[in-house]
Design a protein around this motif. Sequence first.
Motif, PDB file in Angstrom:
ATOM      1  N   GLN A  26      -7.058   1.973  -5.364  1.00  0.00           N
ATOM      2  CA  GLN A  26      -6.706   2.190  -6.773  1.00  0.00           C
ATOM      3  C   GLN A  26      -5.303   1.643  -6.994  1.00  0.00           C
ATOM      4  O   GLN A  26      -4.380   1.934  -6.233  1.00  0.00           O
ATOM      5  CB  GLN A  26      -6.730   3.670  -7.130  1.00  0.00           C
ATOM      6  N   GLU A  27      -5.145   0.830  -8.048  1.00  0.00           N
ATOM      7  CA  GLU A  27      -3.832   0.309  -8.391  1.00  0.00           C
ATOM      8  C   GLU A  27      -3.035   1.354  -9.154  1.00  0.00           C
ATOM      9  O   GLU A  27      -3.580   2.085  -9.979  1.00  0.00           O
ATOM     10  CB  GLU A  27      -3.947  -0.940  -9.273  1.00  0.00           C
ATOM     11  N   GLY A  28      -1.756   1.388  -8.881  1.00  0.00           N
ATOM     12  CA  GLY A  28      -0.871   2.286  -9.603  1.00  0.00           C
ATOM     13  C   GLY A  28       0.566   1.993  -9.218  1.00  0.00           C
ATOM     14  O   GLY A  28       0.853   1.088  -8.429  1.00  0.00           O
ATOM     15  N   PHE A  79       1.287  -0.798  -6.471  1.00  0.00           N
ATOM     16  CA  PHE A  79       0.787  -0.580  -5.116  1.00  0.00           C
ATOM     17  C   PHE A  79      -0.693  -0.251  -5.185  1.00  0.00           C
ATOM     18  O   PHE A  79      -1.224   0.074  -6.253  1.00  0.00           O
ATOM     19  CB  PHE A  79       1.511   0.600  -4.449  1.00  0.00           C
ATOM     20  N   LEU A  80      -1.344  -0.280  -4.032  1.00  0.00           N
ATOM     21  CA  LEU A  80      -2.722   0.185  -3.880  1.00  0.00           C
ATOM     22  C   LEU A  80      -2.710   1.436  -3.017  1.00  0.00           C
ATOM     23  O   LEU A  80      -2.027   1.472  -1.986  1.00  0.00           O
ATOM     24  CB  LEU A  80      -3.583  -0.872  -3.193  1.00  0.00           C
ATOM     25  N   ASP A  81      -3.488   2.449  -3.426  1.00  0.00           N
ATOM     26  CA  ASP A  81      -3.605   3.645  -2.589  1.00  0.00           C
ATOM     27  C   ASP A  81      -4.709   3.416  -1.549  1.00  0.00           C
ATOM     28  O   ASP A  81      -5.339   2.354  -1.529  1.00  0.00           O
ATOM     29  CB  ASP A  81      -3.814   4.897  -3.444  1.00  0.00           C
ATOM     30  N   PRO A  82      -4.961   4.378  -0.665  1.00  0.00           N
ATOM     31  CA  PRO A  82      -5.994   4.190   0.372  1.00  0.00           C
ATOM     32  C   PRO A  82      -7.390   3.909  -0.182  1.00  0.00           C
ATOM     33  O   PRO A  82      -8.249   3.389   0.526  1.00  0.00           O
ATOM     34  CB  PRO A  82      -5.956   5.502   1.156  1.00  0.00           C
ATOM     35  N   SER A 108       0.847  -1.185   0.000  1.00  0.00           N
ATOM     36  CA  SER A 108       0.000   0.000   0.000  1.00  0.00           C
ATOM     37  C   SER A 108       0.886   1.239   0.000  1.00  0.00           C
ATOM     38  O   SER A 108       1.989   1.239   0.538  1.00  0.00           O
ATOM     39  CB  SER A 108      -0.940   0.011   1.204  1.00  0.00           C
ATOM     40  N   ALA A 109       0.377   2.292  -0.640  1.00  0.00           N
ATOM     41  CA  ALA A 109       1.103   3.551  -0.746  1.00  0.00           C
ATOM     42  C   ALA A 109       0.113   4.695  -0.578  1.00  0.00           C
ATOM     43  O   ALA A 109      -1.058   4.571  -0.947  1.00  0.00           O
ATOM     44  CB  ALA A 109       1.787   3.662  -2.110  1.00  0.00           C
ATOM     45  N   GLU A 110       0.587   5.780  -0.013  1.00  0.00           N
ATOM     46  CA  GLU A 110      -0.254   6.974   0.140  1.00  0.00           C
ATOM     47  C   GLU A 110      -0.712   7.489  -1.226  1.00  0.00           C
ATOM     48  O   GLU A 110      -1.847   7.900  -1.396  1.00  0.00           O
ATOM     49  CB  GLU A 110       0.530   8.059   0.880  1.00  0.00           C
TER      50      GLU A 110
END
Length: 102
Positions: free
Chosen positions: A60-62, A54-57, A4-6
Amino acid sequence: MGRSAERVYTSPSDIAQLEKWVDELAVNAAVRIVKHDGATVEGVVSVTPTVQLFLDPNDQEGMNGVVRLIDRNRPDWDGLVWLGDIRDIQHLDSVRMGSSKA
């Protein structure tokens, strides 16, 4: 750290910028990283980073990635910097792949 990423990035130009930072962050390079918020971080690149999914909060994949810096004067320091937070990289030694000005 998990997956996970911001913030994650999906546009081709943003992903190209992340990949440019990877090229700038060769293992053992001494660097000063200037972040978008104006903060600076200095250290030696311990492992060349990679751009990963990564997935955001909001799930969303990116793409994003992290670079881990070490500082022998601060052995307990956690020098993780997200590639997406980087505004500029200044090389403090001769271990470099290119020159940056974003």
